[in-house]
Design an enzyme around this catalytic site. Structure first.
Site, PDB file in Angstrom:
ATOM      1  N   GLU A 299      34.376  38.704  37.730  1.00 11.45           N
ATOM      2  CA  GLU A 299      35.310  37.599  37.990  1.00 11.45           C
ATOM      3  C   GLU A 299      34.472  36.330  38.065  1.00 11.45           C
ATOM      4  O   GLU A 299      33.347  36.351  38.602  1.00 11.45           O
ATOM      5  CB  GLU A 299      36.084  37.815  39.282  1.00 11.45           C
ATOM      6  CG  GLU A 299      36.953  39.071  39.298  1.00 11.45           C
ATOM      7  CD  GLU A 299      37.973  39.125  38.189  1.00 11.45           C
ATOM      8  OE1 GLU A 299      38.425  38.038  37.737  1.00 11.45           O
ATOM      9  OE2 GLU A 299      38.312  40.227  37.754  1.00 11.45           O
TER      10      GLU A 299
ATOM     11  N   ASP B 222      32.708  44.784  35.095  1.00 10.48           N
ATOM     12  CA  ASP B 222      33.717  43.733  35.030  1.00 10.48           C
ATOM     13  C   ASP B 222      33.291  42.605  35.960  1.00 10.48           C
ATOM     14  O   ASP B 222      32.760  42.852  37.051  1.00 10.48           O
ATOM     15  CB  ASP B 222      35.097  44.240  35.455  1.00 10.48           C
ATOM     16  CG  ASP B 222      36.168  43.183  35.254  1.00 10.48           C
ATOM     17  OD1 ASP B 222      36.737  43.132  34.150  1.00 10.48           O
ATOM     18  OD2 ASP B 222      36.427  42.394  36.179  1.00 10.48           O
TER      19      ASP B 222
ATOM     20  N   HIS C 194      42.784  42.141  38.556  1.00  9.35           N
ATOM     21  CA  HIS C 194      41.993  40.900  38.521  1.00  9.35           C
ATOM     22  C   HIS C 194      40.907  40.898  39.587  1.00  9.35           C
ATOM     23  O   HIS C 194      40.416  39.832  39.954  1.00  9.35           O
ATOM     24  CB  HIS C 194      42.866  39.657  38.653  1.00  9.35           C
ATOM     25  CG  HIS C 194      43.687  39.361  37.433  1.00  9.35           C
ATOM     26  ND1 HIS C 194      43.141  39.156  36.183  1.00  9.35           N
ATOM     27  CD2 HIS C 194      45.035  39.248  37.277  1.00  9.35           C
ATOM     28  CE1 HIS C 194      44.118  38.922  35.321  1.00  9.35           C
ATOM     29  NE2 HIS C 194      45.265  38.978  35.955  1.00  9.35           N
TER      30      HIS C 194
ATOM     31  N   ASP D 247      39.185  46.541  38.124  1.00  8.46           N
ATOM     32  CA  ASP D 247      39.258  46.422  36.669  1.00  8.46           C
ATOM     33  C   ASP D 247      38.227  47.307  35.984  1.00  8.46           C
ATOM     34  O   ASP D 247      38.481  47.864  34.909  1.00  8.46           O
ATOM     35  CB  ASP D 247      39.054  44.963  36.258  1.00  8.46           C
ATOM     36  CG  ASP D 247      40.226  44.078  36.653  1.00  8.46           C
ATOM     37  OD1 ASP D 247      41.125  44.580  37.344  1.00  8.46           O
ATOM     38  OD2 ASP D 247      40.238  42.890  36.279  1.00  8.46           O
TER      39      ASP D 247
END
Length: 573
Positions: free
Chosen positions: A30, A28, A172, A177
């Site tokens: 960001e 994952d 988040h 995540d």
């Protein structure tokens, strides 16, 4: 005679790779935005799993080398200070690639995998690292196949994690995540038994095999022409099931009966299809508009968008002594300022809250007049309303607020922008991110619809417009009247331009003026026309009315309208 055929026992490799023997790396990211190459990675989290057991984790913040937008900080909690001492992505990539071992048969897993792999591939390309192109499993796609919509309201990561009872909930943040995605993946694997799937190859082909109904209906595409236009799938009674458009009708219709069509609702529709009606269109714009009109007219059950434009909601400043903001479904010719249409009642309410926060408009629904008073509510006591209901605020004083609301809705929203951005800044400084996000969403909803209304209103005021855009065979041309596409065609290279334009204008639909920002066409149709006219290479041929938008209008705040959409993490969760 004896059977002399040779029987050969298959090997395990012929059967595929058992899922229990696969190594999965669940990743994952960001980022600072949605587009690889433009936005940058701010955090990577990954979990390595084999046989249902976690065998390793990888997590690091990444210095993106650019400023982190405020709305990303609101969403993820990752601040500029947090990444200041973090390594750059070129230093992080070698460690991540070594951990993931993607060139050694490892399977890469992500929720909305196209997003994560897009950023990883872009980073590898930029800094000269080889991208090994591993097998990929997208838990969004898998969930859509295994978990129907009657069990979950959507297939976001947070929804699925709650559905499967995953202890690690998404936050988040990348590692959290990724851990949540591990739980979702295992929950999905438990459902594979009913499909007889226990190998990686079967898993990856789960969404690829066409259904028997798809194979049996392929002949319906045989008589469809290879031309641009609109197609209508119909059932045994001739009722429309689905309407679509394409530059090549035959190719597009055929794709519904192949392995390439994986949408659950379309596979559900195929057994009901008994016919396909093609409608050839002269231009792509005509096809777009015809599709929208047919969907609104016939309301096919398998189309999700544009089926009920009559249910659109608007935000109106009422015409009365003490105007108020009202959410309505009908646009009347009473001169009252109105913005819309909104995508939903919720978005309309967010926009109304933005105006209420910036301006002390009354929020009660009763009709008031200087002679008809009523007790003041609590809003008056906390300074959110001047209390015209009990006579404390005169009509002249209240008019200043209603005129400010009219100005914000139709011309200049700067007062609303400054008030709400100041509130967002204060809440962010106090680390009250959830509250700040609420004001962010309100401001974005209002600005988005105000800009939309101003653009549509400007086009709707033009009685007659002719535009042209170069095409492969000549010039595509369209006639637009009061925002409605009245005619279109292609001017061939050998034709007389003046004569063709005169003929196109003479045969175009007659359109009379109307009221509101979208008087004679759906908002979606007018936006199609605007995109076409504003596309590179398009030219105005005839225009009989000035085409202007307010110089200080909502369009100049375009960057703020994507605050609640810009982060892909928001959609993934």
């Amino acid at each position: 005679m004896a059977d002399q055929r040779t029987h050969i026992q298959g090997t395990l490799s012929d059967l595929g790779t058992p899922l229990a023997q696969c190594t999965f790396v669940i990743v994952d990211l960001e980022t600072t935005g949605a587009r690889p190459g433009e936005a940058r990675i701010t955090e990577i989290g990954a979990v390595k799993v084999r046989g249902g057991e976690v065998i390793g984790e990888f997590s690091t913040l990444v210095d993106p080398g650019v400023a982190i937008p405020p709305f990303i900080t609101l969403l993820t909690g990752i601040t500029q200070a947090m990444v200041a001492a973090a390594p750059r992505i070129e230093a992080v990539l070698p460690g991540f690639l070594e951990f993931a071992a993607l060139d050694q048969g490892t399977v890469l897993v992500a929720h909305n995998a196209a997003f994560d792999t897009g950023f990883l591939k872009a980073a590898c390309t930029e800094y000269g690292y080889h991208w090994p192109a591993p097998p990929i499993v997208d838990t969004v796609a898998l969930a859509r196949r295994l978990v129907p919509r009657d069990e979950v309201k959507n297939h976001k990561l947070g929804t699925l994690a709650g559905f499967f009872g995953v202890p690690d909930q998404p936050t988040h943040r990348a590692l959290d995540d990724a851990r949540a995605t591990v739980g979702v993946l295992h929950g999905l694997f438990e459902r594979l038994g009913s499909f007889g799937i226990d190998t990686l190859e079967e898993l990856r082909g789960l969404r690829s095999a066409p259904t028997p109904a798809q194979r049996n209906k392929r002949h319906l595409a045989d008589d469809v022409p290879e031309a641009p236009g609109v197609y209508v799938f119909t059932d045994a009674k001739g009722d429309a099931l689905y309407v679509g458009k394409s530059a090549n009708l035959r190719k597009r219709v055929r794709s519904y009966f192949t392995a390439g069509e994986t949408r659950g609702r379309i596979r559900e529709m195929i057994p009901l299809v008994e016919g396909v009606t093609p409608i050839v269109c002269g231009t792509g714009l005509e096809a777009e508009v015809r599709e929208l009109r047919l969907i609104a007219e016939r309301k096919p059950p398998y189309n999700r968008r544009s089926r009920n434009p009559e249910r659109s909601v608007w935000l109106k400043l009422t015409r009365e002594t003490f105007p108020r903001l009202s959410i309505v479904r009908t646009v009347r010719d009473d001169g009252a300022p109105i913005v819309g249409p909104f995508r939903s009642s919720r978005e309309a309410e967010l926009a109304r809250q933005a105006l209420h926060h910036a301006l002390p408009l009354r929020q009660c629904t009763q009709r008031l007049s200087p002679k008809k008073t009523a007790p003041a509510c609590v809003l008056a006591e906390i300074g959110k309303c001047g209390a015209p209901c009990d006579g404390r605020e005169s009509p002249d004083d209240y008019t200043k607020h209603s005129e400010a609301a009219r100005e914000a809705m139709t011309r200049d929203p700067s007062q609303v922008v400054s008030t709400l951005t100041e509130q967002i800044t204060e809440l962010s400084a106090e680390l009250r991110y959830e509250e700040a996000a609420l004001y962010r969403d309100r401001l974005a909803a209002f600005l988005r619809v105000a800009a939309r209304t101003q653009r549509l209103s400007a086009l709707a005021e033009i009685p007659h417009l002719v535009a042209a855009r170069r095409a492969d065979t000549g010039w595509e041309m369209c006639v637009v009247r009061y925002g409605r596409l009245a005619g279109s065609g292609v001017l061939r290279q050998e034709a007389d331009p003046d004569a063709y334009v005169r003929a196109l204008v003479a045969t175009a639909e007659t359109v009379l003026p109307g009221t509101g920002p979208t008087p004679r066409a759906q908002a979606a149709e007018m936006e199609c026309v605007l995109r076409w006219i504003e596309s590179p290479g398009a030219r105005l041929v005839e225009l009989d009315h000035p085409w202007t938008c307010p110089i200080s209008g909502a369009e100049r705040y375009r960057g703020l309208t994507d605050w609640d959409r810009a982060s892909p993490s928001a959609t993934r969760m």
